[in-house]
Design a protein around this motif. Structure first.
Motif, PDB file in Angstrom:
ATOM      1  N   UNK A 124       0.726   2.896 -17.082  1.00  0.00           N
ATOM      2  CA  UNK A 124       0.078   4.198 -17.239  1.00  0.00           C
ATOM      3  C   UNK A 124      -0.954   4.451 -16.156  1.00  0.00           C
ATOM      4  N   UNK A 125      -1.762   3.442 -15.846  1.00  0.00           N
ATOM      5  CA  UNK A 125      -2.755   3.583 -14.778  1.00  0.00           C
ATOM      6  C   UNK A 125      -2.089   3.781 -13.422  1.00  0.00           C
ATOM      7  N   UNK A 126      -1.026   3.019 -13.177  1.00  0.00           N
ATOM      8  CA  UNK A 126      -0.323   3.157 -11.899  1.00  0.00           C
ATOM      9  C   UNK A 126       0.339   4.527 -11.783  1.00  0.00           C
ATOM     10  N   UNK A 127       0.959   5.000 -12.859  1.00  0.00           N
ATOM     11  CA  UNK A 127       1.600   6.316 -12.833  1.00  0.00           C
ATOM     12  C   UNK A 127       0.571   7.417 -12.600  1.00  0.00           C
ATOM     13  N   UNK A 128      -0.590   7.305 -13.239  1.00  0.00           N
ATOM     14  CA  UNK A 128      -1.650   8.285 -13.014  1.00  0.00           C
ATOM     15  C   UNK A 128      -2.115   8.291 -11.566  1.00  0.00           C
ATOM     16  N   UNK A 129      -2.261   7.116 -10.981  1.00  0.00           N
ATOM     17  CA  UNK A 129      -2.657   7.039  -9.577  1.00  0.00           C
ATOM     18  C   UNK A 129      -1.599   7.601  -8.648  1.00  0.00           C
ATOM     19  N   UNK A 130      -0.341   7.323  -8.934  1.00  0.00           N
ATOM     20  CA  UNK A 130       0.749   7.849  -8.104  1.00  0.00           C
ATOM     21  C   UNK A 130       0.838   9.365  -8.220  1.00  0.00           C
ATOM     22  N   UNK A 131       0.625   9.905  -9.424  1.00  0.00           N
ATOM     23  CA  UNK A 131       0.650  11.355  -9.605  1.00  0.00           C
ATOM     24  C   UNK A 131      -0.530  12.018  -8.907  1.00  0.00           C
ATOM     25  N   UNK A 132      -1.634  11.288  -8.770  1.00  0.00           N
ATOM     26  CA  UNK A 132      -2.802  11.820  -8.075  1.00  0.00           C
ATOM     27  C   UNK A 132      -2.642  11.740  -6.557  1.00  0.00           C
ATOM     28  N   UNK A 133      -1.543  11.153  -6.093  1.00  0.00           N
ATOM     29  CA  UNK A 133      -1.275  11.119  -4.655  1.00  0.00           C
ATOM     30  C   UNK A 133      -1.571   9.796  -3.985  1.00  0.00           C
ATOM     31  N   UNK A 134      -1.874   8.776  -4.740  1.00  0.00           N
ATOM     32  CA  UNK A 134      -2.133   7.469  -4.150  1.00  0.00           C
ATOM     33  C   UNK A 134      -0.821   6.799  -3.766  1.00  0.00           C
ATOM     34  N   UNK A 135      -0.892   5.925  -2.782  1.00  0.00           N
ATOM     35  CA  UNK A 135       0.276   5.119  -2.442  1.00  0.00           C
ATOM     36  C   UNK A 135       0.404   4.006  -3.478  1.00  0.00           C
ATOM     37  N   UNK A 136       1.528   3.293  -3.456  1.00  0.00           N
ATOM     38  CA  UNK A 136       1.732   2.219  -4.421  1.00  0.00           C
ATOM     39  C   UNK A 136       0.656   1.133  -4.318  1.00  0.00           C
ATOM     40  N   UNK A 137       0.325   0.648  -3.097  1.00  0.00           N
ATOM     41  CA  UNK A 137      -0.753  -0.349  -3.030  1.00  0.00           C
ATOM     42  C   UNK A 137      -2.099   0.185  -3.520  1.00  0.00           C
ATOM     43  N   UNK A 138      -2.383   1.446  -3.281  1.00  0.00           N
ATOM     44  CA  UNK A 138      -3.634   2.020  -3.764  1.00  0.00           C
ATOM     45  C   UNK A 138      -3.625   2.124  -5.291  1.00  0.00           C
ATOM     46  N   UNK A 139      -2.475   2.470  -5.862  1.00  0.00           N
ATOM     47  CA  UNK A 139      -2.367   2.538  -7.318  1.00  0.00           C
ATOM     48  C   UNK A 139      -2.534   1.152  -7.926  1.00  0.00           C
ATOM     49  N   UNK A 140      -1.959   0.138  -7.284  1.00  0.00           N
ATOM     50  CA  UNK A 140      -2.128  -1.238  -7.757  1.00  0.00           C
ATOM     51  C   UNK A 140      -3.594  -1.638  -7.641  1.00  0.00           C
ATOM     52  N   UNK A 141      -4.261  -1.231  -6.572  1.00  0.00           N
ATOM     53  CA  UNK A 141      -5.679  -1.543  -6.393  1.00  0.00           C
ATOM     54  C   UNK A 141      -6.520  -0.901  -7.483  1.00  0.00           C
ATOM     55  N   UNK A 142      -6.158   0.299  -7.917  1.00  0.00           N
ATOM     56  CA  UNK A 142      -6.919   0.936  -9.002  1.00  0.00           C
ATOM     57  C   UNK A 142      -6.750   0.145 -10.304  1.00  0.00           C
ATOM     58  N   UNK A 143      -5.565  -0.422 -10.516  1.00  0.00           N
ATOM     59  CA  UNK A 143      -5.357  -1.259 -11.696  1.00  0.00           C
ATOM     60  C   UNK A 143      -6.204  -2.523 -11.599  1.00  0.00           C
ATOM     61  N   UNK A 144      -6.291  -3.090 -10.393  1.00  0.00           N
ATOM     62  CA  UNK A 144      -7.094  -4.299 -10.198  1.00  0.00           C
ATOM     63  C   UNK A 144      -8.558  -4.015 -10.513  1.00  0.00           C
TER      64      UNK A 144
END
Length: 167
Positions: free
Chosen positions: A88-108
């Motif tokens: 869910x956190x990764x999907x939210x980050x991807x929908x906000x325009x983040x790249x996959x590594x950035x979305x993973x970083x937000x989860x971290x």
């Protein structure tokens, strides 16, 4: 201890130690394991003779592996329990325009152990030049999580074929 541990055994033990969240190397684990086994055997010999010594030696051999399996199982349960929230956190980050590594970083940054620690390690590997999907596949191998393996497979397919990963 390094010479006693073959490459195949070292890989399996290292993977199990990583999955259990322990910071020992395979050589250190084998040395500790041998120390526990022989120490238990010696205590058994002092306390009750040869029969108790043999029983304690067998327990000293078996109990560390049971402990390692228990730790890994408990950590895997926590990891799989956090998977839905992580996706869910990764999907939210991807929908906000983040790249996959950035979305993973937000989860971290926002996640909890063990998921945050494993994904942090994947990010470090990615920053060292390993493809993010291969780094995430390493996480699924270390944790031995079939559910996360499916997530990585979906990410890999999406990156090859294209489409909206957030969906």
């Amino acid at each position: 201890a390094d010479k006693l541990v073959s490459t195949d055994l070292e890989t399996r033990v290292s993977q199990r130690l990583s999955g259990a969240g322990l910071s020992f190397t395979a050589s250190e684990w084998v040395l500790l394991h041998l120390g526990i086994a022989f120490g238990a055997g010696a205590v058994g010999m002092i306390m009750g003779g040869i029969a108790l010594s043999i029983l304690a030696l067998i327990l000293g051999i078996v109990v560390p592996w049971i402990y390692l399996k228990f730790r890994h199982g408990r950590r895997l349960s926590a990891f799989n329990g956090q998977l839905a929230q992580t996706l869910g956190l990764m999907a939210g980050g991807l929908q906000a325009g983040l790249s996959l590594p950035q979305a993973v970083d937000s989860v971290v940054r926002e996640g909890h152990e063990p998921m945050a620690g494993e994904l942090r390690r994947a990010l470090v590997e990615q920053r060292l030049g390993i493809d993010i999907t291969e780094a995430l596949e390493g996480v699924s191998d270390r944790m031995e999580s079939d559910d996360f393996r499916w997530v990585v497979m979906a990410i890999r397919i999406q990156r090859e074929v294209g489409g909206n990963l957030a969906e």
